[in-house]
Design an enzyme around this catalytic site. Structure first.
Site, PDB file in Angstrom:
ATOM      1  N   LYS A   1      26.937 105.588 -21.280  1.00  0.00           N
ATOM      2  CA  LYS A   1      27.532 104.249 -21.368  1.00  0.00           C
ATOM      3  C   LYS A   1      28.642 104.083 -20.339  1.00  0.00           C
ATOM      4  O   LYS A   1      28.795 103.014 -19.749  1.00  0.00           O
ATOM      5  CB  LYS A   1      28.067 103.987 -22.778  1.00  0.00           C
ATOM      6  CG  LYS A   1      26.928 103.833 -23.773  1.00  0.00           C
ATOM      7  CD  LYS A   1      27.350 103.113 -25.021  1.00  0.00           C
ATOM      8  CE  LYS A   1      26.273 103.295 -26.048  1.00  0.00           C
ATOM      9  NZ  LYS A   1      25.611 102.217 -26.558  1.00  0.00           N
TER      10      LYS A   1
ATOM     11  N   LYS B   1      13.426 106.224 -23.409  1.00  0.00           N
ATOM     12  CA  LYS B   1      13.174 106.390 -24.840  1.00  0.00           C
ATOM     13  C   LYS B   1      12.860 105.044 -25.496  1.00  0.00           C
ATOM     14  O   LYS B   1      13.462 104.034 -25.137  1.00  0.00           O
ATOM     15  CB  LYS B   1      14.450 106.979 -25.475  1.00  0.00           C
ATOM     16  CG  LYS B   1      14.306 107.401 -26.906  1.00  0.00           C
ATOM     17  CD  LYS B   1      15.634 107.863 -27.482  1.00  0.00           C
ATOM     18  CE  LYS B   1      16.414 106.717 -28.081  1.00  0.00           C
ATOM     19  NZ  LYS B   1      17.427 107.072 -29.078  1.00  0.00           N
TER      20      LYS B   1
ATOM     21  N   LYS C   1      15.773 100.947 -30.304  1.00  0.00           N
ATOM     22  CA  LYS C   1      16.085  99.678 -30.977  1.00  0.00           C
ATOM     23  C   LYS C   1      16.851  98.742 -30.060  1.00  0.00           C
ATOM     24  O   LYS C   1      16.786  97.544 -30.198  1.00  0.00           O
ATOM     25  CB  LYS C   1      17.042  99.935 -32.148  1.00  0.00           C
ATOM     26  CG  LYS C   1      16.523 100.757 -33.248  1.00  0.00           C
ATOM     27  CD  LYS C   1      17.731 101.162 -34.109  1.00  0.00           C
ATOM     28  CE  LYS C   1      17.330 102.204 -35.109  1.00  0.00           C
ATOM     29  NZ  LYS C   1      18.466 102.955 -35.608  1.00  0.00           N
TER      30      LYS C   1
HETATM   31  P1  AMP Z   1      18.800 106.231 -34.270  1.00  0.00           P
HETATM   32  O1  AMP Z   1      17.831 105.114 -34.206  1.00  0.00           O
HETATM   33  O2  AMP Z   1      19.434 106.512 -32.948  1.00  0.00           O
HETATM   34  O3  AMP Z   1      19.762 106.139 -35.425  1.00  0.00           O
HETATM   35  O4  AMP Z   1      17.925 107.526 -34.583  1.00  0.00           O
HETATM   36  C1  AMP Z   1      17.541 107.909 -35.880  1.00  0.00           C
HETATM   37  C2  AMP Z   1      16.632 109.112 -35.779  1.00  0.00           C
HETATM   38  O5  AMP Z   1      15.415 108.742 -35.120  1.00  0.00           O
HETATM   39  C3  AMP Z   1      17.211 110.273 -34.968  1.00  0.00           C
HETATM   40  O6  AMP Z   1      16.806 111.501 -35.547  1.00  0.00           O
HETATM   41  C4  AMP Z   1      16.585 110.081 -33.610  1.00  0.00           C
HETATM   42  O7  AMP Z   1      16.524 111.288 -32.881  1.00  0.00           O
HETATM   43  C5  AMP Z   1      15.202 109.559 -33.983  1.00  0.00           C
HETATM   44  N1  AMP Z   1      14.654 108.725 -32.903  1.00  0.00           N
HETATM   45  C6  AMP Z   1      15.180 107.570 -32.422  1.00  0.00           C
HETATM   46  N2  AMP Z   1      14.416 107.074 -31.415  1.00  0.00           N
HETATM   47  C7  AMP Z   1      13.392 107.946 -31.251  1.00  0.00           C
HETATM   48  C8  AMP Z   1      12.280 108.017 -30.363  1.00  0.00           C
HETATM   49  N3  AMP Z   1      12.037 107.075 -29.439  1.00  0.00           N
HETATM   50  N4  AMP Z   1      11.424 109.060 -30.494  1.00  0.00           N
HETATM   51  C9  AMP Z   1      11.625 110.018 -31.427  1.00  0.00           C
HETATM   52  N5  AMP Z   1      12.669 110.019 -32.286  1.00  0.00           N
HETATM   53  C10 AMP Z   1      13.537 109.009 -32.215  1.00  0.00           C
END
Ligand code: AMP
Ligand code: TRP
Length: 331
Positions: free
Chosen positions: A113, A195, A198
């Protein structure tokens, strides 16, 4: 024999994605029989940048409903909202006082960031890995299942656990990160070098768990591939195709070789249709459960019971930490 304990959390900013499901949620579900599973909604982590209160509240409820719709069972797993357990913030502060700025400066999320020149970054964002360490160490889990992007934070958590254990006698279990072999990093469909996230600006590359079958199918059919026209697992030279293969493999348990064989000699159109069928089938299953849950009392009931169970672990643990640090007078 007592079960080993596993703990993980998801930040409820925005809608949950297929990446969250494959990299994290579906794994929590697989683990809940064999392990004592603790899964929480990391709402303290999502206010590290500004949120619209109404939208945040909706996302929180959605996130709990999604945990349940994806198959987490409140009779097996402990499911709770992070801010319901005050001990997270308190231990988070204590962790912060034991984390060096050099360590926080090395965390890729913050570094990225800064490198992008984002303005108005908050102290909360900077120190969030310390809070995450507290989230974990409060419960002494054996394992922390996360996607690839979170591994660095679990490594910092291990360093902090060792630091406390050296300074204050053994206080914390040193947890092991569990990163799935397939699906730890699902990539964007429109740019397979990034990646699936969201917070992606255009949402063409990201499948949300609440996308309609039509939306999801369209995103998969227009996923970026290459001109080699072969279904082969080769993330370096065929990142788009390999990403779709990861999605298919994670949802069907088929190996990469099986998928390659199935689509040998067929075009990308056929392959994408195959991936879309598998994804849509899973989304429909999840959404039909989600629709039952979202307007029921199950969300509140689950969180109340989850907070009770989580609190019974977190409260005595924080007290022990404060005693060891010499902070308490009245017990
Ligand atoms: P977050 O959305 O950043 O809160 O991530 C929640 C969980 O989902 C964490 O364990 C991340 O590592 C996993 N995660 C988020 N995006 C991905 C992705 N594109 N592929 C695999 N795992 C993901
Ligand atoms: N930081 C994680 C994420 O953004 C969410 C999270 C917070 C977490 N606390 C945790 C994950 C503890 C595992 C364990 O995805």
């Amino acid at each position: 024999m007592t079960k080993k304990r596993m703990l993980s959390g998801i930040k409820p900013t925005g809608q949950l994605t297929l990446g969250n499901y494959i990299g994290a949620l579906s794994k929590f579900v697989d683990y809940q029989d064999e392990y004592e599973m603790i899964a929480f909604i990391a709402n303290l982590h999502c206010i590290t940048n500004p949120q619209d209160p109404e939208e945040l509240h909706k996302n929180l409820k959605d996130c709990v409903a999604m945990y349940l719709a994806c198959g987490l069972d409140p009779n097996k797993a402990t499911i709770f909202l992070q801010s319901d357990i005050m001990e997270h913030a308190q231990l988070g502060y204590i962790m912060c006082c034991h984390t060096y700025m050099g360590e926080l400066n090395r965390m890729t999320q913050f570094k990225d960031k800064c490198a992008k020149g984002e303005k108005n970054l908050t102290g909360g964002l900077y120190t969030y890995p310390s809070l995450m360490a507290a989230d974990i160490l409060l419960y002494d889990p054996d394992f922390v299942p996360v996607g690839e992007d979170q591994k660095q934070h679990v490594e910092l958590t291990r360093d902090l656990a060792n630091r406390f254990n050296n300074r204050y006698k053994d206080l914390f279990k040193v947890p092991t990160p569990l990163v799935p072999k397939v699906g730890a990093r699902i990539m964007s469909l429109s740019d397979p070098t990034k990646k699936m996230s969201k917070s992606e600006e255009s949402n063409k590359g990201c499948i949300y768990l609440l996308d309609t079958p039509k939306q999801a199918r369209k995103k998969i059919m227009s996923a970026v591939t290459d001109s080699l026209n072969q279904v082969k697992y080769d993330p370096e030279n065929q990142p788009g195709v390999s990403n779709l293969m990861q999605i298919m493999s994670s949802l069907t348990n088929k190996s990469m070789e099986q998928i390659e064989e199935e689509y040998a000699g067929k075009g990308y159109g056929d392959f994408k249709r195959g991936v879309a069928d598998v994804v849509v089938e899973r989304l429909e299953e999840i959404q039909s459960k989600y629709n039952e849950i979202i307007n029921s009392n199950l969300i509140e009931e689950t969180l109340a019971e989850g907070a009770r169970k989580a609190s019974s672990i977190a409260k005595p643990k924080l007290q022990l930490v404060q005693q060891r640090l010499g902070m308490e007078i009245i017990r």
